[in-house]
Design a protein around this motif. Structure first.
Motif: not given
Length: 251
Positions: A210, A229-232, A234-235
């Protein structure tokens, strides 16, 4: 712009087992793209196919827009591909400098039969020292690989890979076996390389992933179940269930 690496429906089967299943992804030049997933997901198998150490059954592998499926690993190195391994592949009885100097000479097309020749090659030695400085091993040039700590061996293997002046670098679990301090040093080193060379990173250390990745692809049972992406990532509910999930042992 032509991607540095593009996979189109890459498949590999071992009897009734599908190790990589219609894998498609595109890695832009200069990006750091991470591959994550539980053990047995097919990550190293996929890297081996990109490197040419394992032939894919169907699909296409392109480096800078050129199909390389029929090329040997050595021919792919000449096209700018280099890799490291989960378990380091080094010459354990030789010094750190000699390991890198040999890689420099191989890149330059020199033919030699004994390490003495590499040691007498002044330019190769100078380049080796520069690369050792770059990865933080300047003080270990004369140290035999067998006397290096695990983290230092990982740094050295990266220096050997960089000695070939790659445009695409495949890293197979560079954090494996490292202490927290060594992992932090490796993350800092890879951050310095970002943008200079395209990197495909296979890694279980999610903090490192990440912190570094521009994009992440998640493999489960040989198939990409998500990219983003990292956020995508993660969620993503599917990713959390299959891999990241709260307290999941696969993590």
């Amino acid at each position: 712009m032509t991607p540095a690496l593009e996979l189109r429906g890459v498949c590999k089967r071992f009897g009734g087992l599908t190790a990589t299943d219609q894998v498609s992804l595109s890695v832009p030049t200069g990006a750091l793209h991470a591959l994550i997933g539980p053990n047995g997901a097919g990550k190293t198998t996929l890297i081996n196919q990109v490197a040419g150490e394992l032939r894919h059954d169907t699909g296409a592998i392109l480096l800078d827009g050129v199909e390389v499926g029929a090329l040997s690993p050595w021919q792919r190195v000449h096209r700018g591909l280099a890799r490291t391994f989960q378990i380091t592949q080094l010459l354990s009885d030789e010094t750190a400098r000699d390991n890198v100097a040999v890689a420099v000479q191989v890149r330059e097309g020199h033919s030699f039969r004994f390490f003495a020749n590499a040691r007498r090659h002044g330019d190769a030695n100078r380049q080796a020292i520069q690369l050792l400085q770059e990865v933080g091993l300047a003080g270990c040039a004369a140290t035999r690989v067998s006397d290096l700590a695990q983290g230092e061996r990982k740094q050295l293997e990266l220096a050997v890979a960089l000695a070939t002046r790659p445009s695409l670098l495949l890293l197979d679990e560079p954090m494996a076996g490292l202490s927290p301090v060594e992992s932090q040093a490796m993350v800092a080193l890879l951050r310095q390389l970002k943008g200079r060379v395209t990197i495909v990173l296979v890694e279980h250390d999610m903090d490192a992933v990440f912190a570094l990745a521009d994009r992440i692809s998640v493999l489960v049972y040989g198939r990409v179940i998500a990219s983003g992406t990292a956020e995508e990532i993660r969620s993503d509910p599917a990713v959390r269930t299959a891999y990241l999930g709260e307290g999941d042992e696969a993590c």
